[in-house]
Design a protein around this motif. Sequence first.
Motif, mmCIF file in Angstrom:
data_model
loop_
_atom_site.group_PDB
_atom_site.id
_atom_site.type_symbol
_atom_site.label_atom_id
_atom_site.label_comp_id
_atom_site.label_asym_id
_atom_site.label_seq_id
_atom_site.Cartn_x
_atom_site.Cartn_y
_atom_site.Cartn_z
ATOM 1 N N THR A 80 67.674 2.543 -9.560
ATOM 2 C CA THR A 80 68.669 1.606 -9.021
ATOM 3 C C THR A 80 69.210 2.124 -7.693
ATOM 4 N N LEU A 81 69.588 3.384 -7.679
ATOM 5 C CA LEU A 81 70.121 3.985 -6.453
ATOM 6 C C LEU A 81 69.049 4.044 -5.370
ATOM 7 N N LYS A 82 67.815 4.355 -5.760
ATOM 8 C CA LYS A 82 66.712 4.396 -4.800
ATOM 9 C C LYS A 82 66.461 3.020 -4.206
ATOM 10 N N LEU A 83 66.506 1.979 -5.054
ATOM 11 C CA LEU A 83 66.273 0.617 -4.580
ATOM 12 C C LEU A 83 67.368 0.174 -3.621
ATOM 13 N N GLN A 84 68.603 0.498 -3.938
ATOM 14 C CA GLN A 84 69.692 0.144 -3.019
ATOM 15 C C GLN A 84 69.509 0.829 -1.672
ATOM 16 N N GLN A 85 69.064 2.069 -1.676
ATOM 17 C CA GLN A 85 68.829 2.778 -0.425
ATOM 18 C C GLN A 85 67.689 2.140 0.365
ATOM 19 N N LEU A 86 66.620 1.761 -0.324
ATOM 20 C CA LEU A 86 65.503 1.080 0.348
ATOM 21 C C LEU A 86 65.964 -0.234 0.982
ATOM 22 N N LEU A 87 66.804 -0.960 0.272
ATOM 23 C CA LEU A 87 67.311 -2.235 0.792
ATOM 24 C C LEU A 87 68.192 -2.019 2.022
ATOM 25 N N ILE A 88 69.025 -0.987 1.987
ATOM 26 C CA ILE A 88 69.862 -0.668 3.147
ATOM 27 C C ILE A 88 68.988 -0.386 4.361
ATOM 28 N N GLU A 89 67.929 0.390 4.148
ATOM 29 C CA GLU A 89 67.021 0.732 5.246
ATOM 30 C C GLU A 89 66.346 -0.500 5.836
ATOM 31 N N LYS A 90 66.165 -1.547 5.016
ATOM 32 C CA LYS A 90 65.549 -2.789 5.485
ATOM 33 C C LYS A 90 66.575 -3.817 5.960
ATOM 34 N N GLY A 91 67.850 -3.436 5.906
ATOM 35 C CA GLY A 91 68.895 -4.319 6.417
ATOM 36 C C GLY A 91 69.472 -5.303 5.414
ATOM 37 N N TYR A 92 69.257 -5.051 4.124
ATOM 38 C CA TYR A 92 69.770 -5.945 3.083
ATOM 39 C C TYR A 92 70.929 -5.290 2.334
ATOM 40 N N ALA A 93 72.016 -6.019 2.186
ATOM 41 C CA ALA A 93 73.136 -5.561 1.358
ATOM 42 C C ALA A 93 72.863 -5.988 -0.086
ATOM 43 N N SER A 94 73.175 -5.122 -1.040
ATOM 44 C CA SER A 94 72.938 -5.450 -2.445
ATOM 45 C C SER A 94 74.085 -4.955 -3.297
ATOM 46 N N SER A 95 74.185 -5.534 -4.492
ATOM 47 C CA SER A 95 75.223 -5.143 -5.445
ATOM 48 C C SER A 95 74.608 -5.096 -6.835
ATOM 49 N N VAL A 96 74.917 -4.041 -7.584
ATOM 50 C CA VAL A 96 74.356 -3.862 -8.920
ATOM 51 C C VAL A 96 75.129 -4.727 -9.912
ATOM 52 N N LEU A 97 74.429 -5.664 -10.529
ATOM 53 C CA LEU A 97 75.043 -6.531 -11.531
ATOM 54 C C LEU A 97 74.670 -6.047 -12.922
ATOM 55 N N ILE A 98 75.540 -6.273 -13.881
ATOM 56 C CA ILE A 98 75.312 -5.942 -15.295
ATOM 57 C C ILE A 98 74.489 -4.657 -15.416
ATOM 58 N N GLY A 99 73.624 -4.535 -16.413
ATOM 59 C CA GLY A 99 72.712 -3.409 -16.535
ATOM 60 C C GLY A 99 73.329 -2.063 -16.211
ATOM 61 N N GLN A 100 72.718 -1.376 -15.231
ATOM 62 C CA GLN A 100 73.162 -0.029 -14.875
ATOM 63 C C GLN A 100 74.546 -0.033 -14.236
ATOM 64 N N GLY A 101 74.972 -1.160 -13.699
ATOM 65 C CA GLY A 101 76.337 -1.264 -13.196
ATOM 66 C C GLY A 101 77.335 -1.274 -14.339
ATOM 67 N N ALA A 102 77.031 -2.062 -15.384
ATOM 68 C CA ALA A 102 77.906 -2.117 -16.556
ATOM 69 C C ALA A 102 77.987 -0.763 -17.243
ATOM 70 N N ALA A 103 76.870 -0.025 -17.271
ATOM 71 C CA ALA A 103 76.844 1.277 -17.939
ATOM 72 C C ALA A 103 77.841 2.245 -17.319
ATOM 73 N N ARG A 104 78.114 2.112 -16.022
ATOM 74 C CA ARG A 104 79.062 2.991 -15.338
ATOM 75 C C ARG A 104 80.441 2.972 -15.998
ATOM 76 N N ASP A 105 80.811 1.816 -16.564
ATOM 77 C CA ASP A 105 82.150 1.677 -17.148
ATOM 78 C C ASP A 105 82.280 2.356 -18.504
ATOM 79 N N TYR A 106 81.172 2.786 -19.089
ATOM 80 C CA TYR A 106 81.203 3.379 -20.428
ATOM 81 C C TYR A 106 81.738 4.801 -20.428
ATOM 82 N N GLY A 107 81.805 5.439 -19.266
ATOM 83 C CA GLY A 107 82.270 6.818 -19.203
ATOM 84 C C GLY A 107 81.142 7.813 -19.422
ATOM 85 N N GLU A 108 81.414 9.058 -19.120
ATOM 86 C CA GLU A 108 80.393 10.113 -19.151
ATOM 87 C C GLU A 108 79.735 10.257 -20.519
#
Length: 305
Positions: free
Chosen positions: A84-112
């Motif tokens: 996910t992080l790699k894909l966001q970086q690739l998109l930035i390099e190509k000039g695209y803004a992106s936002s992580v929806l559900i999935g791995q974004g939702a997992a962030r809220d679960y805590g360590e």
Amino acid sequence: MEQLFYELIRVSTGQLDCLSRGPEPEEWSELHELAHQQKMTGICYRGVQALFEFGLRVPQDLVIDWMAEAEAIGERNGLYTHRTLKLQQLLIEKGYASSVLIGQGAARDYGEALQHLREPDGIHLYVKADADEVLAAIDISSWDDTPVCLHNTIGLGKNPFRNRILRKWFEKNRKSLFVKDGEMVRPAVSMNVVLLLVNLYWRFLYDGITMRELTDCYFSLKRLANKERASQVKYDKIFRSFGLLQFARGVMWIMHEVFGLEESLQVVKPSYVKGSFILDEVMSGKRHFFRLLMKYPFETILSLR
């Protein structure tokens, strides 16, 4: 058995110390099956570990299998988050803004302690561009083991009138879709609550939802309480404008009934009638077309298109 399953979820999420009674060996097998059906295998394993302190032991053969499944889920989570992080970086390099929806974004809220145990379902990114154009611009051809879904629009089912209102609202609040959270860009927590309810509604009508998606909602509400409660977003007004208020009220009832979420942390007033219907559908593990038709006639008919 369902009540015992809810208790296990509360133990797993830290809302309860112990079960009301010790399950019999065959009941542990049923709880494991429920966890598997509801995509909660990893999360519930955390509860199984916590219950060891109280002398509640899962049969040895079952706990070994359960542990192996939880470890496999953790490995997939690590892979999906890295990509996910790699894909966001690739998109930035190509000039695209992106936002992580559900999935791995939702997992962030679960805590360590729990985020690596949420059963992953792939990478979901919002990109304000044509998905085929974006995929042609980046190289993820080697990611056969990682489902990637790019979204360039946000919808609320197949009702064109509701979708028009929804998309106008998201366009107006578009900046809240792109907020830096460590290395990840994802929606602001106040926006995320809306997105999760929209996603729940869509899946409930067309695909069916599991306890995993409801757990995402629970942890997002907990994060909202910790981070941005002072913003006083009028969620009842927002959900009413989307035609989503009664569904959201049902979800809030589930947040208390299953997860023990305090009423003060719920964003709209809970509804037992709406919530019990949704929960029955979730726990059945099936999508009952005619029951949905009675409750949501227009949207259910549209689902046939």
